[in-house]
Design a protein around this motif. Structure first.
Motif, PDB file in Angstrom:
ATOM      1  N   VAL A 197       0.832  -1.206   0.000  1.00 17.20           N
ATOM      2  CA  VAL A 197       0.000   0.000   0.000  1.00 17.20           C
ATOM      3  C   VAL A 197       0.864   1.253   0.000  1.00 17.20           C
ATOM      4  O   VAL A 197       0.579   2.222  -0.697  1.00 17.20           O
ATOM      5  CB  VAL A 197      -0.940  -0.005   1.218  1.00 17.20           C
ATOM      6  N   GLU A 198       1.937   1.211   0.786  1.00 13.18           N
ATOM      7  CA  GLU A 198       2.812   2.385   0.904  1.00 13.18           C
ATOM      8  C   GLU A 198       3.461   2.749  -0.427  1.00 13.18           C
ATOM      9  O   GLU A 198       3.549   3.937  -0.769  1.00 13.18           O
ATOM     10  CB  GLU A 198       3.925   2.115   1.924  1.00 13.18           C
ATOM     11  N   LEU A 254       1.373   4.703  -2.982  1.00 16.10           N
ATOM     12  CA  LEU A 254       0.899   5.968  -2.440  1.00 16.10           C
ATOM     13  C   LEU A 254       2.035   6.933  -2.100  1.00 16.10           C
ATOM     14  O   LEU A 254       1.902   8.150  -2.275  1.00 16.10           O
ATOM     15  CB  LEU A 254       0.065   5.727  -1.183  1.00 16.10           C
TER      16      LEU A 254
END
Length: 278
Positions: A50-51, A54
């Motif tokens: 996820v990091e 993003l």
């Protein structure tokens, strides 16, 4: 994490399991630690999925998983930690003396940092995977790559990563601080970083369990990683690790990397000597 420093005084014999009780102690500590490391790694990799899209190279969440896991490992091992001072929040890097592979857990339990390690560690079984997953910066001991490494440091530091250097370049018997090598500080004097960058010296002091060799936690010379880790798991009791955060230094206040390295070394060595005497 390079046990290459040697001393004329023979190293103390490493503890080994001598009976069923010792092996049960190894399992009682080792199995939960392995489970914790495995679960922590799996969670970290999921968070990175996820990091990355993003935030790119930035890691706003995953480093704190590493902190929690390292604290858990130390608790399961039975090694108490004591902190003095406070980790800086400035843009910059940390430097510390290096005594053992345990430093990685002790320092990461105190602050979210990204270690700078030799390139060979990336290929070590188990350790290499953990190092890569947690964002370790790998460097080669080759002067021909000095400029590329400086560029790498610059990129990571400008990305607000708190790097942690071991300027001694090797681990020791935990009873001394070796001279700091100034090479790694070249990136700190980059025009894009120098005026804003701070470096915080950190002194790491190990206190051996009562009745054992004062060098109990040191990892150096020809000591194997597996044998030393087994000795830590089989120990009936553990001592403590003391982490001392000194006031951060502003890079712009120093003429060059040698002056900065000298001041950092003097600060760390003085506190180390004082803590051992105390």
């Amino acid at each position: 994490m390079t046990p290459t420093w040697t001393d004329e005084t023979p190293a103390p014999p490493l503890g080994r399991p001598q009976g069923l009780g010792d092996w049960l102690r190894v399992l009682r500590r080792g199995v939960p630690i392995l489970v914790l490391l495995g679960l922590g790694l799996a969670l970290l990799l999921l968070v990175r999925l996820v990091e990355w899209p993003l935030f790119g190279a930035r890691r706003p969440v995953s480093p704190y998983i590493t902190v929690v896991v390292c604290r858990g490992v130390l608790r399961l091992l039975g090694l108490a930690t004591r902190l003095q001072g406070a980790p800086m929040r400035h843009h910059g890097a940390f430097v510390a003396n290096h005594a053992s592979w345990l430093d990685i857990f002790v320092l990461n339990a105190a602050r979210d940092v990204y270690f700078v390690s030799k390139a060979e560690v990336a290929g070590w079984p188990g350790i290499g995977l953990l190092a890569r997953a947690t964002g370790t910066v790998f460097i080669a001991r080759d002067r021909r790559e000095a400029r590329a490494q400086t560029e790498l440091f610059r990129t990571r530091l400008m990305g607000r990563h708190h790097l942690l250097f071991f300027p001694e370049g090797t681990s020791t018997d935990s009873r001394r601080v070796l001279p700091f090598k100034p090479t790694l500080f070249a990136a700190c004097f980059d025009p894009a970083l120098r005026d804003a960058l701070h470096v915080q010296p950190v002194t790491l002091v190990y206190h051996a369990p009562a009745g054992t060799d004062p060098r109990f936690y040191g990892w150096w010379g020809e000591m194997g990683f597996g044998a030393h880790m087994l000795a830590m798991l089989v120990a009936r009791r553990h001592g403590s690790a003391e982490v001392i955060f000194h006031p951060p230094l502003k890079v712009a206040d120093f003429a060059d990397r040698k002056a900065l390295a000298r001041t950092l070394e003097e600060t760390v060595r003085a506190a180390h000597h004082s803590a051992l005497r105390g």
